[in-house]
Write an enzyme that holds these catalytic residues in place. Structure first.
Site, mmCIF file in Angstrom:
data_model
loop_
_atom_site.group_PDB
_atom_site.id
_atom_site.type_symbol
_atom_site.label_atom_id
_atom_site.label_comp_id
_atom_site.label_asym_id
_atom_site.label_seq_id
_atom_site.Cartn_x
_atom_site.Cartn_y
_atom_site.Cartn_z
ATOM 1 N N CYS A 71 2.362 -8.011 -1.374
ATOM 2 C CA CYS A 71 2.311 -6.564 -1.595
ATOM 3 C C CYS A 71 2.748 -6.327 -3.029
ATOM 4 O O CYS A 71 3.861 -6.720 -3.410
ATOM 5 C CB CYS A 71 3.271 -5.889 -0.618
ATOM 6 N N CYS A 181 -3.488 -3.786 -5.579
ATOM 7 C CA CYS A 181 -2.864 -3.557 -4.275
ATOM 8 C C CYS A 181 -3.614 -4.447 -3.301
ATOM 9 O O CYS A 181 -4.848 -4.513 -3.336
ATOM 10 C CB CYS A 181 -3.000 -2.092 -3.876
HETATM 11 N N1 DGL Z 1 -0.569 -3.682 0.013
HETATM 12 C C1 DGL Z 1 0.286 -2.877 -0.773
HETATM 13 C C2 DGL Z 1 0.352 -3.247 -2.208
HETATM 14 O O1 DGL Z 1 -0.112 -4.308 -2.550
HETATM 15 C C3 DGL Z 1 0.651 -1.703 -0.125
HETATM 16 C C4 DGL Z 1 0.663 -0.405 -0.695
HETATM 17 C C5 DGL Z 1 1.297 0.674 0.125
HETATM 18 O O2 DGL Z 1 1.773 0.443 1.218
HETATM 19 O O3 DGL Z 1 1.295 1.786 -0.410
HETATM 20 O O4 DGL Z 1 0.853 -2.546 -3.048
#
Ligand code: DGL
Length: 258
Positions: A71, A181
């Site tokens: 993430c 993301c």
């Molecule tokens: N998968 C996330 C990232 O890479 C999540 C973003 C979120 O939950 O807003 O930032």
């Protein structure tokens, strides 16, 4: 084989897990989706750090010997804290500004990420290294995480949501878009469709390239495991899926990456 913990605010990190398993297919992976608290994008760093600690404790109980913070937002908010407080290695997401800056032909790159990632020092430092050479345009992928978590990966509504954030980048001349993301790779078909339907983007020619840092993260995990001598402790390769909320999306999307 080692046991590797992987976590994300939701199912987005599965796009990273897919690449981890390509490079290291024999490991045991324990994947945790914090979907009861998703999205992380607009949460405070303190909140994300607390969640990251609780999830790490749980992954340790499951035998994790290394943790991939799959993430970008949690990497920005919490990886320094995790590294300071725990003894195991943590591998985070890198904003893929470098490969994008090296590959652009138009001299303009676009970055799609959450607000938290775009404010993070890691991203700001990386951006600082390249912004004299290329123009860097940023947009929050507003509503992208929600589309993925609700399994809305195609159709007119998904296209409209994606277009609202992607179009300004294309109109600014970006020919290379960083997927900042881990949820966003699941929207790649929609992004490609939106780009293809954008009249005159890139002033009439060429294609847009989307850059996903996940393969580089997988190679980094491999080298960290080697450096630390972590290997052969887990007899059973495979994936265990855990979630703080309902796990329907997690299981469905997992079905698309295996
Ligand atoms: N998968 C996330 C990232 O890479 C999540 C973003 C979120 O939950 O807003 O930032």
């Amino acid at each position: 084989m080692a046991t590797i913990g992987v976590f994300d605010s939701g199912s987005g990190g599965l796009s990273v897990l897919k690449e981890l398993r390509k490079v290291l297919p024999e490991e045991k992976y324990v994947y945790y989706s914090d979907n009861a608290n998703c999205p992380y994008g607009d949460k405070t760093p303190e909140f994300i750090q607390d969640r990251a600690r609780s999830i790490t404790d749980l992954l340790l109980e499951k035998g994790a010997e290394a943790v991939v913070v799959a993430c970008n937002t949690a990497t920005a908010a919490a990886i320094a804290t995790l590294r300071a407080e725990y003894d195991i290695p943590f591998i985070g997401m890198e904003p893929a500004v470098k490969p994008a800056a090296l590959g652009t032909r138009s001299g303009v790159i676009g970055v799609l990420a959450t607000a938290g990632t775009l404010k993070g020092s890691k991203y700001l430092n990386t951006k600082g290294l390249y912004e004299d050479d290329v123009k860097i345009e940023e947009r929050v992928g507003r509503g992208f995480v929600e589309l993925v978590e609700s399994l809305e990966l195609e159709g007119p509504h998904a296209e409209a949501v994606v277009r609202a954030s992607l179009l300004p980048l294309l109109e600014a001349g970006a020919d290379t878009i960083v997927l900042g993301c881990t949820h966003y790779p699941f929207l790649l078909p929609v992004m490609e469709k939106v780009a293809a339907l954008t009249p005159g983007f890139m002033k009439g020619s060429g294609t847009v390239r989307f850059v996903d840092p996940a393969p580089a993260v997988a190679r980094r995990l491999e080298s960290v495991l080697r450096e630390k001598g972590i290997s052969l402790s887990d007899p059973e390769p495979g994936v265990e899926l855990l979630a703080s909320g309902p796990d329907t999306t997690l299981r469905r999307l997992f079905g698309t990456i295996i």
